[in-house]
Design a protein around this motif. Structure first.
Motif, PDB file in Angstrom:
ATOM      1  N   UNK A   1       0.702  -1.331   0.299  1.00 40.46           N
ATOM      2  CA  UNK A   1      -0.015   0.207   0.312  1.00 40.46           C
ATOM      3  C   UNK A   1       1.209   1.605   0.203  1.00 40.46           C
ATOM      4  N   UNK A   2       2.526   1.079   0.199  1.00 36.80           N
ATOM      5  CA  UNK A   2       3.057   1.963   0.284  1.00 36.80           C
ATOM      6  C   UNK A   2       4.097   2.102  -0.443  1.00 36.80           C
ATOM      7  N   UNK A   3       4.877   3.260  -0.909  1.00 33.73           N
ATOM      8  CA  UNK A   3       5.870   2.432  -1.548  1.00 33.73           C
ATOM      9  C   UNK A   3       7.008   3.938  -0.972  1.00 33.73           C
ATOM     10  N   UNK A   4       7.834   3.805  -0.541  1.00 32.91           N
ATOM     11  CA  UNK A   4       8.999   4.562  -0.687  1.00 32.91           C
ATOM     12  C   UNK A   4      10.068   3.972  -1.714  1.00 32.91           C
ATOM     13  N   UNK A   5      10.844   4.748  -2.346  1.00 29.32           N
ATOM     14  CA  UNK A   5      11.645   4.474  -3.299  1.00 29.32           C
ATOM     15  C   UNK A   5      13.000   5.554  -3.418  1.00 29.32           C
ATOM     16  N   UNK A   6      13.590   4.516  -2.783  1.00 29.35           N
ATOM     17  CA  UNK A   6      15.355   4.833  -2.740  1.00 29.35           C
ATOM     18  C   UNK A   6      16.211   5.213  -3.930  1.00 29.35           C
ATOM     19  N   UNK A   7      17.369   6.109  -4.348  1.00 28.51           N
ATOM     20  CA  UNK A   7      17.827   5.851  -5.501  1.00 28.51           C
ATOM     21  C   UNK A   7      19.094   6.746  -4.889  1.00 28.51           C
ATOM     22  N   UNK A   8      20.223   6.585  -5.207  1.00 27.42           N
ATOM     23  CA  UNK A   8      21.663   6.716  -4.771  1.00 27.42           C
ATOM     24  C   UNK A   8      21.400   7.956  -3.537  1.00 27.42           C
ATOM     25  N   UNK A   9      20.532   7.145  -2.278  1.00 28.51           N
ATOM     26  CA  UNK A   9      20.524   7.587  -0.749  1.00 28.51           C
ATOM     27  C   UNK A   9      19.130   8.417  -0.958  1.00 28.51           C
ATOM     28  N   UNK A  10      18.851   8.209  -1.498  1.00 31.77           N
ATOM     29  CA  UNK A  10      17.409   9.841  -1.662  1.00 31.77           C
ATOM     30  C   UNK A  10      15.695   9.385  -1.482  1.00 31.77           C
ATOM     31  N   UNK A  11      15.377   9.524  -1.134  1.00 28.03           N
ATOM     32  CA  UNK A  11      14.404   9.158  -1.944  1.00 28.03           C
ATOM     33  C   UNK A  11      13.713   9.739  -2.710  1.00 28.03           C
TER      34      UNK A  11
END
Length: 245
Positions: free
Chosen positions: A226-236
């Motif tokens: 139900x909730x997705x927190x996407x990380x990329x290069x150490x940032x949200x």
């Protein structure tokens, strides 16, 4: 004036509750040439009863996030509060107590003791609580029933399927009734059918109030959350909620 909807009431209660996870401008840098900014100004709030996926490719910062949330590593800067505790103010002994009593861990590899039964594997999750053996086993039976394995209590891990072994691992992680469950690629070692069953179990556990964070690189798994927190290069990169939560 119309009465508030159930969803609005639930959202209001969550906003008023103490978050299980609160990160504010968290940074973790590993030395090197150049240094690796594993987490670079991450802020995140996870409320009681949420089911959240931390999603990203290899090198995005997921493992560091898991270690920070699980108090296995300390941030270099920023606020980390887990179940109301400011982690930066705790010594190693108190951090160990937080891990053993307030956080449950589930990993891709099940880490079950092969020589003993499912019941004993789950009961081992209470070894350091001071609980008597009879009480530990009774609680373990309850958890095995909760994950649908009451009839497999006396089977050893090699007598169980991969999906069943992961259910035992989930039961062991939750037998101490921690407010937070961290699951690191919990379906990664399973076939699609077993993986779907484990995800369904996690959804059911969330519905009973457990706060669950799943670390995954698998977009198919993430799409079921139900909730997705996407990380990329150490940032949200994004924080998305599905319409049906």
């Amino acid at each position: 004036m119309s009465a508030p909807t159930q969803a609005a009431v639930t959202d209001a209660r969550a906003a008023a509750a103490e978050p299980v996870v609160l990160l504010d401008d968290v940074r973790r840098v590993y030395p090197g040439y150049p240094p690796v900014r594993a987490l670079d100004g991450v802020s995140l709030r996870i409320d009681p009863g949420e089911l959240v996926g931390i999603v990203g490719p290899s090198g995005s910062g997921k493992t560091t996030m898991l270690n920070i949330l699980g108090t296995l590593d300390r941030a270099d800067a920023g606020l980390v509060r887990i179940d109301g505790h400011d982690v930066s103010k705790l010594n190693d002994r108190r951090l160990s107590a937080i891990r053993s009593r307030r956080i449950g861990f589930v990993f891709q590899q099940f880490f079950l003791v092969p020589e003993v039964s499912a019941l004993e594997n789950v009961a081992d999750g209470l070894l350091y609580t001071g609980m008597r053996q009879r009480q530990r086993r009774a609680r373990a039976r309850e958890m095995l029933e909760r994950v649908g394995l009451a009839d497999r209590a006396h089977h050893k891990p090699n007598e169980l399927s991969g999906g069943q072994r992961q259910r035992v691992a989930v039961a062991r992680a939750l037998v101490g009734r921690p407010p937070l469950l961290l699951a690191d690629e919990p379906t990664g070692a399973l076939d699609s059918v077993s993986g779907a069953a484990v995800l369904e179990l996690l959804h059911d556990l969330r519905d009973t109030g457990t706060t669950i964070v799943i670390i995954t690189h698998d977009r198919a798994v993430a799409d079921e959350l139900p909730r997705q927190v996407h990380l990329l290069d150490g940032k949200i990169e994004s924080d998305q909620r599905s319409e049906q939560t």
